[in-house]
Design a protein around this motif. Structure first.
Motif, PDB file in Angstrom:
ATOM      1  N   HIS A 126      36.581  33.459  25.440  1.00  0.00           N
ATOM      2  CA  HIS A 126      36.777  33.599  26.886  1.00  0.00           C
ATOM      3  C   HIS A 126      36.464  32.322  27.650  1.00  0.00           C
ATOM      4  O   HIS A 126      36.851  32.177  28.790  1.00  0.00           O
ATOM      5  CB  HIS A 126      35.860  34.699  27.447  1.00  0.00           C
ATOM      6  CG  HIS A 126      36.365  36.064  27.183  1.00  0.00           C
ATOM      7  ND1 HIS A 126      36.539  36.993  28.176  1.00  0.00           N
ATOM      8  CD2 HIS A 126      36.741  36.662  26.049  1.00  0.00           C
ATOM      9  CE1 HIS A 126      36.997  38.109  27.656  1.00  0.00           C
ATOM     10  NE2 HIS A 126      37.121  37.933  26.358  1.00  0.00           N
ATOM     11  N   CYS A 183      36.125  29.919  33.025  1.00  0.00           N
ATOM     12  CA  CYS A 183      36.540  30.812  31.939  1.00  0.00           C
ATOM     13  C   CYS A 183      38.044  31.096  31.962  1.00  0.00           C
ATOM     14  O   CYS A 183      38.686  31.019  33.005  1.00  0.00           O
ATOM     15  CB  CYS A 183      35.772  32.124  32.026  1.00  0.00           C
ATOM     16  SG  CYS A 183      36.241  33.145  33.434  1.00  0.00           S
ATOM     17  N   GLY A 184      38.550  31.446  30.804  1.00  0.00           N
ATOM     18  CA  GLY A 184      39.950  31.857  30.717  1.00  0.00           C
ATOM     19  C   GLY A 184      40.921  30.690  30.649  1.00  0.00           C
ATOM     20  O   GLY A 184      42.102  30.846  30.934  1.00  0.00           O
ATOM     21  N   LYS A 212      45.157  37.328  33.909  1.00  0.00           N
ATOM     22  CA  LYS A 212      44.124  36.360  33.479  1.00  0.00           C
ATOM     23  C   LYS A 212      43.249  37.004  32.409  1.00  0.00           C
ATOM     24  O   LYS A 212      42.951  36.418  31.390  1.00  0.00           O
ATOM     25  CB  LYS A 212      43.280  35.946  34.690  1.00  0.00           C
ATOM     26  CG  LYS A 212      42.031  35.144  34.362  1.00  0.00           C
ATOM     27  CD  LYS A 212      41.249  34.832  35.640  1.00  0.00           C
ATOM     28  CE  LYS A 212      39.817  34.369  35.372  1.00  0.00           C
ATOM     29  NZ  LYS A 212      39.714  33.045  34.777  1.00  0.00           N
ATOM     30  N   CYS A 213      42.809  38.243  32.646  1.00  0.00           N
ATOM     31  CA  CYS A 213      42.140  39.053  31.628  1.00  0.00           C
ATOM     32  C   CYS A 213      42.224  40.495  32.117  1.00  0.00           C
ATOM     33  O   CYS A 213      42.741  40.747  33.212  1.00  0.00           O
ATOM     34  CB  CYS A 213      40.692  38.616  31.405  1.00  0.00           C
ATOM     35  SG  CYS A 213      39.595  39.002  32.768  1.00  0.00           S
ATOM     36  N   PHE A 269      40.392  42.457  33.542  1.00  0.00           N
ATOM     37  CA  PHE A 269      39.787  42.812  34.833  1.00  0.00           C
ATOM     38  C   PHE A 269      40.677  42.446  36.018  1.00  0.00           C
ATOM     39  O   PHE A 269      40.377  42.788  37.151  1.00  0.00           O
ATOM     40  CB  PHE A 269      38.432  42.107  34.983  1.00  0.00           C
ATOM     41  CG  PHE A 269      37.426  42.627  33.997  1.00  0.00           C
ATOM     42  CD1 PHE A 269      36.853  43.878  34.166  1.00  0.00           C
ATOM     43  CD2 PHE A 269      37.084  41.888  32.884  1.00  0.00           C
ATOM     44  CE1 PHE A 269      35.944  44.375  33.249  1.00  0.00           C
ATOM     45  CE2 PHE A 269      36.178  42.378  31.962  1.00  0.00           C
ATOM     46  CZ  PHE A 269      35.607  43.619  32.142  1.00  0.00           C
ATOM     47  N   TYR A 270      41.734  41.723  35.758  1.00  0.00           N
ATOM     48  CA  TYR A 270      42.569  41.230  36.856  1.00  0.00           C
ATOM     49  C   TYR A 270      43.918  41.949  36.914  1.00  0.00           C
ATOM     50  O   TYR A 270      44.906  41.362  37.340  1.00  0.00           O
ATOM     51  CB  TYR A 270      42.776  39.714  36.713  1.00  0.00           C
ATOM     52  CG  TYR A 270      41.543  38.917  37.090  1.00  0.00           C
ATOM     53  CD1 TYR A 270      41.426  38.317  38.338  1.00  0.00           C
ATOM     54  CD2 TYR A 270      40.477  38.792  36.208  1.00  0.00           C
ATOM     55  CE1 TYR A 270      40.286  37.599  38.691  1.00  0.00           C
ATOM     56  CE2 TYR A 270      39.336  38.083  36.548  1.00  0.00           C
ATOM     57  CZ  TYR A 270      39.245  37.489  37.787  1.00  0.00           C
ATOM     58  OH  TYR A 270      38.109  36.783  38.133  1.00  0.00           O
ATOM     59  N   GLY A 290      30.090  30.932  33.578  1.00  0.00           N
ATOM     60  CA  GLY A 290      30.102  32.318  33.093  1.00  0.00           C
ATOM     61  C   GLY A 290      31.399  33.045  33.402  1.00  0.00           C
ATOM     62  O   GLY A 290      32.482  32.464  33.342  1.00  0.00           O
ATOM     63  N   CYS A 291      31.257  34.334  33.737  1.00  0.00           N
ATOM     64  CA  CYS A 291      32.420  35.208  33.945  1.00  0.00           C
ATOM     65  C   CYS A 291      32.775  35.223  35.431  1.00  0.00           C
ATOM     66  O   CYS A 291      31.963  35.621  36.264  1.00  0.00           O
ATOM     67  CB  CYS A 291      32.065  36.608  33.445  1.00  0.00           C
ATOM     68  SG  CYS A 291      33.312  37.848  33.808  1.00  0.00           S
ATOM     69  N   ARG A 292      33.997  34.836  35.752  1.00  0.00           N
ATOM     70  CA  ARG A 292      34.425  34.756  37.158  1.00  0.00           C
ATOM     71  C   ARG A 292      34.560  36.131  37.800  1.00  0.00           C
ATOM     72  O   ARG A 292      34.423  36.282  39.006  1.00  0.00           O
ATOM     73  CB  ARG A 292      35.763  33.997  37.270  1.00  0.00           C
ATOM     74  CG  ARG A 292      35.697  32.506  37.144  1.00  0.00           C
ATOM     75  CD  ARG A 292      34.780  31.843  38.165  1.00  0.00           C
ATOM     76  NE  ARG A 292      33.412  31.743  37.747  1.00  0.00           N
ATOM     77  CZ  ARG A 292      32.351  31.783  38.556  1.00  0.00           C
ATOM     78  NH1 ARG A 292      32.494  31.956  39.830  1.00  0.00           N
ATOM     79  NH2 ARG A 292      31.133  31.689  38.093  1.00  0.00           N
ATOM     80  N   PHE A 293      34.834  37.142  37.012  1.00  0.00           N
ATOM     81  CA  PHE A 293      34.963  38.484  37.594  1.00  0.00           C
ATOM     82  C   PHE A 293      33.585  39.024  37.959  1.00  0.00           C
ATOM     83  O   PHE A 293      33.420  39.738  38.933  1.00  0.00           O
ATOM     84  CB  PHE A 293      35.660  39.431  36.613  1.00  0.00           C
ATOM     85  CG  PHE A 293      36.034  40.742  37.243  1.00  0.00           C
ATOM     86  CD1 PHE A 293      37.198  40.863  37.976  1.00  0.00           C
ATOM     87  CD2 PHE A 293      35.209  41.857  37.119  1.00  0.00           C
ATOM     88  CE1 PHE A 293      37.543  42.068  38.578  1.00  0.00           C
ATOM     89  CE2 PHE A 293      35.536  43.061  37.712  1.00  0.00           C
ATOM     90  CZ  PHE A 293      36.711  43.169  38.440  1.00  0.00           C
TER      91      PHE A 293
END
Ligand code: SF4
Ligand code: SF4
Length: 395
Positions: A303, A311-312, A326-327, A329-330, A371-374
């Motif tokens: 990731h 990330c991504g 994007k992943c 969650f999006y 880290g994780c943008r979401f």
């Protein structure tokens, strides 16, 4: 005496930002230079190849040293009888360049069906939606053309995809690594032997009580049995764990358990407060607390960002609806639909540079990449779980 060489069947040439040899079986990427790439392209098993092949060395190695290195790493093989190469078998691709940045990892959510209703599932209730098999076939071809490295087969529960075994049958046609993410519920000894994947990742969310509280009664035993069958089948095994209130005391024992199964990677994350978790608040651990458990994880993570981006940078997800995101969650902000083509969708992806993050001057920025943008509260704010992991207070 003439020598005939061929790229090993478990390897593939990849033209990403730079040329590479990808060892699919061991998930290793070897950077090479243009001369080495030209040389590898000539390793077709029928053209005699005797040093010197070209003028100059490759990455500081002489021609002979380079060939010896490739033979030692099992990237090249010597063909005793060049005529046998006329029998069709994997040969070096003449790769078309990938887009920049390269799409290396593709999560393919075959179906939204699932037999479980895990309390933390970000997808919410299972749905009767899945990709049609013709689209899936097209996606695999496009992912190979784009120089993809790793296909992550997920869902829902991917083994509930209505064409799952048909899909499994065509996987050997493609030169990338295949990783199946599953609860293990439907993975018996026969299925484990039939799978055409390089790796199975089983979800393990605690010891028996903790796991079953989150995933449902009996699911721990099914997961452990599946791990045993995967190991017996000789397929690489990895595990994924979510940190929740009912497994906080399990991590040390889980580490020992996974070691006994020779698990090559252990991914640990703190679930995002979306989907089913919104109505299962008693499972939630604070990011600060949850972040402490990430230290048990080992192995790579796909990731992450790279080359100064969040990330991504090299991954996207195809949802059961056909949306390319994007992943996972999006899904509400898709890059497009797979009918428009994977490359077209991927090229619309925006990659935020690390310098645009509020925490761009954090001492951990290179390792953490924000880290994780979401999970971050806003698109540019720090990820509280990673701050906890790196022992840094939220700024
Ligand atoms: S937003 Fe989170 S889940 Fe999505 S790619 Fe980034 S790290 Fe992974
Ligand atoms: S540890 Fe926190 S502040 Fe530092 S880079 Fe990661 S998310 Fe940003």
């Amino acid at each position: 005496m003439n020598r005939f060489l061929r790229l090993s069947p478990h390897c593939s040439l990849k033209r990403l930002e730079k040329p590479y040899i990808y060892d699919i079986k061991n998930d290793e990427l070897y950077e090479i230079d243009d001369k080495a790439e030209d040389f590898i392209k000539r390793c077709d098993g029928v053209t005699p190849l005797n040093p010197p092949f070209t003028k100059g060395g490759r990455g500081g190695l002489s021609d002979e040293e380079f060939v010896n290195f490739c033979l030692k790493e099992n990237l090249l093989e010597i063909v005793e009888n060049p005529l046998s190469s006329l029998v069709p078998r994997p040969s070096p691709l003449a790769p078309r360049p990938s887009p920049t940045p390269s799409l290396r990892y593709l999560e393919l959510q075959l179906t939204a069906r699932c037999n479980l209703s895990c309390r933390h599932c970000y997808l919410g209730k299972p749905k009767n939606i899945e990709l049609n098999f013709d689209s899936v076939r097209k996606i695999l071809k496009e992912f190979e053309d784009i120089q993809g490295l790793r296909l992550i087969i997920s869902g829902g529960e991917p083994m509930l995809y209505s064409s799952f075994w048909e899909f499994n049958n065509i996987l050997p046609d493609y030169k990338f690594r295949k990783v199946l993410l599953t609860s293990g519920w439907f993975l018996g000894t026969e299925e484990a032997l039939k799978l055409n994947v390089n790796e199975v990742q089983v979800s393990l969310d605690g010891l028996e009580d903790g796991h079953d509280t989150l995933r449902g009664k009996g699911s721990f035993k099914r997961a452990i049995t599946a791990m045993k069958y995967v190991k017996e089948a000789g397929t690489d095994l990895s595990a994924a764990t979510m940190v929740h209130q009912y497994n906080l005391n399990d991590f040390q024992k889980m580490a020992e358990l996974l070691k006994s199964y020779n698990v090559r990677e252990w991914g640990i994350d703190v679930p995002l407060q979306t989907g089913n978790l919104k109505s299962a608040k008693d499972f939630i651990v604070s990011p600060e607390k949850g972040g402490e458990y990430l230290k048990f994880a080992y192995g790579g993570s796909y990731h992450g960002g790279s080359e100064g981006y969040v990330c991504g940078r090299h991954i996207c997800t195809i949802m059961p609806s056909g949306k390319v995101c994007k992943c996972g969650f999006y899904e509400d902000r898709p890059l497009g639909n797979i009918e428009e083509g994977l490359r077209n969708c991927w090229e619309r992806n925006y990659h935020m540079p690390l310098k645009d993050l509020q925490c761009h001057d954090c001492i951990y920025i290179e390792e953490c990449q924000g880290g994780c943008r979401f999970r971050a509260e806003t698109p540019t704010s720090p990820d509280p779980v990673m701050c906890a992991l790196y022992k840094k207070a939220k700024t």
